[in-house]
Design a protein around this motif. Structure first.
Motif, PDB file in Angstrom:
ATOM      1  N   UNK A   1       0.639  -1.109  -0.066  1.00 33.24           N
ATOM      2  CA  UNK A   1      -0.095   0.067  -0.040  1.00 33.24           C
ATOM      3  C   UNK A   1       0.926   1.258  -0.063  1.00 33.24           C
ATOM      4  N   UNK A   2       1.839   1.195   0.721  1.00 30.44           N
ATOM      5  CA  UNK A   2       2.881   2.301   0.761  1.00 30.44           C
ATOM      6  C   UNK A   2       4.073   2.155  -0.184  1.00 30.44           C
ATOM      7  N   UNK A   3       3.627   1.729  -1.403  1.00 27.90           N
ATOM      8  CA  UNK A   3       4.400   1.426  -2.673  1.00 27.90           C
ATOM      9  C   UNK A   3       4.974   2.837  -3.177  1.00 27.90           C
ATOM     10  N   UNK A   4       4.299   4.001  -2.783  1.00 24.82           N
ATOM     11  CA  UNK A   4       4.561   5.175  -3.524  1.00 24.82           C
ATOM     12  C   UNK A   4       5.585   5.938  -2.805  1.00 24.82           C
ATOM     13  N   UNK A   5       6.000   5.219  -1.531  1.00 25.68           N
ATOM     14  CA  UNK A   5       7.152   5.867  -0.724  1.00 25.68           C
ATOM     15  C   UNK A   5       8.369   4.860  -0.855  1.00 25.68           C
ATOM     16  N   UNK A   6       9.546   5.524  -1.224  1.00 33.87           N
ATOM     17  CA  UNK A   6      10.912   4.763  -1.400  1.00 33.87           C
ATOM     18  C   UNK A   6      11.058   4.033  -0.043  1.00 33.87           C
ATOM     19  N   UNK A   7      11.392   2.827  -0.423  1.00 28.76           N
ATOM     20  CA  UNK A   7      11.762   2.146   0.924  1.00 28.76           C
ATOM     21  C   UNK A   7      12.991   1.159   0.649  1.00 28.76           C
ATOM     22  N   UNK A   8      13.608   0.585   1.480  1.00 26.95           N
ATOM     23  CA  UNK A   8      14.810  -0.349   1.415  1.00 26.95           C
ATOM     24  C   UNK A   8      16.271   0.310   1.906  1.00 26.95           C
TER      25      UNK A   8
ATOM     26  N   UNK B   1      17.509   3.363 -12.497  1.00 25.62           N
ATOM     27  CA  UNK B   1      17.590   4.194 -11.337  1.00 25.62           C
ATOM     28  C   UNK B   1      16.258   3.861 -10.390  1.00 25.62           C
ATOM     29  N   UNK B   2      16.544   3.665  -9.128  1.00 20.51           N
ATOM     30  CA  UNK B   2      15.227   3.043  -8.408  1.00 20.51           C
ATOM     31  C   UNK B   2      14.628   4.365  -7.780  1.00 20.51           C
ATOM     32  N   UNK B   3      13.540   3.962  -7.083  1.00 14.56           N
ATOM     33  CA  UNK B   3      12.967   5.331  -6.407  1.00 14.56           C
ATOM     34  C   UNK B   3      13.742   5.704  -5.255  1.00 14.56           C
ATOM     35  N   UNK B   4      14.521   4.596  -4.521  1.00 14.73           N
ATOM     36  CA  UNK B   4      15.175   5.085  -3.228  1.00 14.73           C
ATOM     37  C   UNK B   4      16.445   5.848  -3.804  1.00 14.73           C
ATOM     38  N   UNK B   5      17.044   5.497  -4.933  1.00  8.98           N
ATOM     39  CA  UNK B   5      18.225   6.487  -5.337  1.00  8.98           C
ATOM     40  C   UNK B   5      17.839   7.728  -5.952  1.00  8.98           C
ATOM     41  N   UNK B   6      16.655   8.036  -6.515  1.00 14.24           N
ATOM     42  CA  UNK B   6      15.921   9.026  -6.749  1.00 14.24           C
ATOM     43  C   UNK B   6      15.842  10.087  -5.957  1.00 14.24           C
ATOM     44  N   UNK B   7      15.352   9.376  -4.560  1.00 17.58           N
ATOM     45  CA  UNK B   7      14.895  10.238  -3.369  1.00 17.58           C
ATOM     46  C   UNK B   7      16.130  10.718  -2.793  1.00 17.58           C
ATOM     47  N   UNK B   8      17.246  10.117  -2.818  1.00 17.30           N
ATOM     48  CA  UNK B   8      18.452  10.683  -2.189  1.00 17.30           C
ATOM     49  C   UNK B   8      19.075  11.711  -3.255  1.00 17.30           C
ATOM     50  N   UNK B   9      19.154  11.364  -4.455  1.00 22.91           N
ATOM     51  CA  UNK B   9      19.677  12.400  -5.199  1.00 22.91           C
ATOM     52  C   UNK B   9      18.880  13.471  -5.425  1.00 22.91           C
ATOM     53  N   UNK B  10      17.473  13.457  -5.128  1.00 17.94           N
ATOM     54  CA  UNK B  10      16.592  14.733  -5.344  1.00 17.94           C
ATOM     55  C   UNK B  10      16.980  15.667  -3.938  1.00 17.94           C
ATOM     56  N   UNK B  11      17.268  14.869  -3.036  1.00 19.02           N
ATOM     57  CA  UNK B  11      17.374  15.536  -1.426  1.00 19.02           C
ATOM     58  C   UNK B  11      18.724  16.118  -1.659  1.00 19.02           C
ATOM     59  N   UNK B  12      19.913  15.564  -2.317  1.00 16.80           N
ATOM     60  CA  UNK B  12      21.145  16.075  -2.017  1.00 16.80           C
ATOM     61  C   UNK B  12      21.285  17.382  -3.135  1.00 16.80           C
TER      62      UNK B  12
END
Length: 310
Positions: free
Chosen positions: A85-92, A278-289
């Motif tokens: 259900x929370x698949x729209x959030x990066x995880x891992x 590119x995975x959702x989790x790497x996108x999240x970190x790169x966007x944050x950086x």
């Protein structure tokens, strides 16, 4: 034998440091854990662990299997999270490598807020002053200084790192300001090295390799932080990355010398695993950086934005 369960048990044993600790954390019996490890070794046809009554150590094959198994289990967890259900959030888990000083001073302070924003993510920050094998060591993102020899590497340029010579105003007032690289022979130079001896500083002279100046240091240190502190306290001239001494230069506690002889700056890149999209989790970190460094990058303006393309 449930191969996936055995793989997860093996990873747990390595991370807990013993069979009994792994059994308690699973929870499971010590006998069941021992049987899973033995069955796994029998299936693979190799020893993964060296076990005594007081000590457990990985064999070379065990170390390789641990890294691969941990990566596989992480990918499975990420897929499961993406389908939940929370698949729209990066995880891992994201494994990031960086040079030791850069990672400690520039990346580590950003991680608490990143993890707060993404509670389903965890980060392994590997601080090493060497080039990591991103596939072998399961590193998803890596900061690397210098020109990239392989044009096939997936990378984004973050900026540049300039090595500069600097000293405190008090030292320069006492000893004078060098105007050409040859003047350094008459100065107290502070050198970064793991092994004291003879070092070389390179300066631009119109050739590709530049001019080498052999340095007999007044002080040898294997820590850039300690080296810059000594320079700030007036011990002599140090050569350090521009991002590290930027605040000291702005505050006037250090002054730049021999700027016209500096070699071209080295590029700083963020590298991605070429074998993975590119995975959702790497996108999240790169966007944050990118957001953190957009208006205050410690490396100046990059030639291209921090972004990931499919």
């Amino acid at each position: 034998m449930d191969r996936l369960a055995a793989m997860a048990t093996f990873v747990r044993v390595v991370e807990q440091g013993s069979l009994s600790a792994a059994a308690r954390s699973l929870p499971s019996s010590l006998t069941a854990v021992s049987r899973q490890i033995s069955a796994l070794e029998e299936r693979l046809g190799t020893r993964l662990l060296l076990r005594t009554t007081r000590h457990l150590a990985l064999t070379d094959d065990g170390r390789l299997f641990y890294e691969r198994a941990k990566a596989i289990l992480g990918e499975i967890s990420e897929v499961e999270a993406a389908l939940s259900r929370d698949g729209d959030q990066p995880a891992g888990r994201i494994r990031i490598s960086a040079p030791t000083l850069m990672g400690r001073q520039l990346l580590a302070p950003l991680l608490a807020e990143f993890l707060r924003r993404h509670p389903s993510l965890s980060v392994d920050l590997l601080l090493v002053d060497r080039e990591v094998d991103m596939i072998e060591e399961d590193v998803q993102l890596a900061l690397r200084i210098g020109h990239l020899p392989d044009s096939a590497i997936v990378a984004r340029k973050l900026g540049t790192v300039q090595m500069i010579v600097c000293g405190s105003p008090a030292y320069l007032a006492r000893r004078g300001t060098p105007t050409v690289p040859g003047d350094l022979a008459r100065h107290d130079c502070l050198l970064f090295s793991e092994t004291p001896g003879v070092a070389e500083w390179r300066f631009a002279d119109g050739t590709k390799s530049g001019r080498k100046i052999r340095m007999a240091g007044k002080l040898w240190v294997n820590s850039l932080e300690a080296l810059v502190t000594a320079a700030r306290d007036g011990a002599g001239l140090a050569r350090a990355p521009s991002w590290q001494v930027a605040r000291d230069l702005a505050a006037g506690s250090l002054a730049r010398v021999l700027a016209e002889y500096e070699r071209p700056p080295a590029p700083l890149h963020l590298l991605f695993q070429p074998s993975r999209p590119a995975s959702r989790k790497t996108r999240a970190f790169v966007d944050y950086l990118a957001a953190q460094w957009r208006n205050a990058s410690p490396f100046g303006n990059a030639n291209e934005p921090i972004a990931i393309t499919e």
